[in-house]
Enzyme design. Sequence first.
Site, PDB file in Angstrom:
ATOM      1  N   ASP A 141       0.847  -1.201   0.000  1.00  0.00           N
ATOM      2  CA  ASP A 141       0.000   0.000   0.000  1.00  0.00           C
ATOM      3  C   ASP A 141       0.876   1.242   0.000  1.00  0.00           C
ATOM      4  OD1 ASP A 141       1.007  -0.194   2.582  1.00  0.00           O
ATOM      5  OD2 ASP A 141      -0.922  -0.585   3.524  1.00  0.00           O
ATOM      6  N   GLU A 144      -9.697  -0.658   4.795  1.00  0.00           N
ATOM      7  CA  GLU A 144     -10.235  -0.221   6.077  1.00  0.00           C
ATOM      8  C   GLU A 144     -11.556  -0.946   6.379  1.00  0.00           C
ATOM      9  OE1 GLU A 144      -8.329   1.416   7.851  1.00  0.00           O
ATOM     10  OE2 GLU A 144      -7.539   3.263   6.984  1.00  0.00           O
ATOM     11  N   ASN A 146      -7.404  -1.169  13.802  1.00  0.00           N
ATOM     12  CA  ASN A 146      -8.847  -1.225  13.512  1.00  0.00           C
ATOM     13  C   ASN A 146      -9.214  -2.433  12.656  1.00  0.00           C
ATOM     14  OD1 ASN A 146      -7.773  -0.534  11.068  1.00  0.00           O
ATOM     15  ND2 ASN A 146      -9.016   1.306  10.748  1.00  0.00           N
ATOM     16  N   HIS A 199      -7.652  -3.364   9.818  1.00  0.00           N
ATOM     17  CA  HIS A 199      -7.399  -3.256   8.380  1.00  0.00           C
ATOM     18  C   HIS A 199      -6.241  -4.155   7.948  1.00  0.00           C
ATOM     19  CE1 HIS A 199      -4.490   0.489   8.706  1.00  0.00           C
ATOM     20  NE2 HIS A 199      -3.825  -0.630   8.890  1.00  0.00           N
TER      21      HIS A 199
HETATM   22  P1  PGA Z   1       2.005  -0.999  12.517  1.00  0.00           P
HETATM   23  O1  PGA Z   1       0.914  -0.933  11.353  1.00  0.00           O
HETATM   24  O2  PGA Z   1       2.876  -2.160  12.200  1.00  0.00           O
HETATM   25  O3  PGA Z   1       2.758   0.296  12.399  1.00  0.00           O
HETATM   26  O4  PGA Z   1       1.255  -1.168  13.785  1.00  0.00           O
HETATM   27  C1  PGA Z   1       0.255  -2.103  11.011  1.00  0.00           C
HETATM   28  C2  PGA Z   1      -0.783  -1.814   9.953  1.00  0.00           C
HETATM   29  O5  PGA Z   1      -1.458  -0.784  10.033  1.00  0.00           O
HETATM   30  O6  PGA Z   1      -0.937  -2.628   9.046  1.00  0.00           O
END
Ligand code: PGA
Length: 219
Positions: free
Chosen positions: A44, A119, A112, A114
């Site tokens: 992404d 999302e 959350n 995702h």
């Molecule tokens: P993080 O992000 O490893 O910085 O917690 C994970 C994500 O949002 O996929």
Amino acid sequence: MVDQPALRQCLPTGATPEPLYAAMVEVVAAGQVSFSRSDVFGLDEFGGVPAGHPARCDHMLDRQLLSGIDLPAASWHRLDPEASDLDAECDRFAGLVAAGGLDLGVLGLGGNGHLGLNEPGSVREDVTRRVELAPATIESARRYSDDGLAPTWGLTLGLAEILAAAEVWLLVTGAAKADVLAAALQGPVGPDIPASYLQEHPRCMVFADNAAASKLATG
Ligand code: PGA
């Protein structure tokens, strides 16, 4: 799978994969692994912050991994949020992924639920596209910012392409992800927690530390 020299893989960014990438850099430096025949696809990318910004996924992956491995420049594929036609850019990227498929999808888990930037509200048929970020994702990305700027939208590989990978690895660390990991793996499958669609994947490996795994029901 990981012994396959020509592995086609998508890789995430964020805090979670940093130790994995540090280990990859070490084994490449030791001559034990080579990326010379691999293809790497960025999972992404953030929009709303300029190229070279520390919150940008391409910048982060370059810093954490790409600058330390022997991946040929032409084998690094990324979604370009500066493209003038974002729909065409997403189609181009999805076409590259589909042309040979993905052997491995490495994923982080959003607080959350995702996956990539799919999302809550995303469904398993969603393909590579532009998305608006959830407020929690914007706040999370702000951790990487040094100038107060935070992304507001992004481009992401869709759940459809992620779930089509032959194998997926979900990396999860820390107590803050314990509830969402339990919901993703043991709760209902659906768009409220996009990572829950991984329950339907035939080869999904979950790598979680004890803190992240602490809310999983056993037995
Ligand atoms: P993080 O992000 O490893 O910085 O917690 C994970 C994500 O949002 O996929």
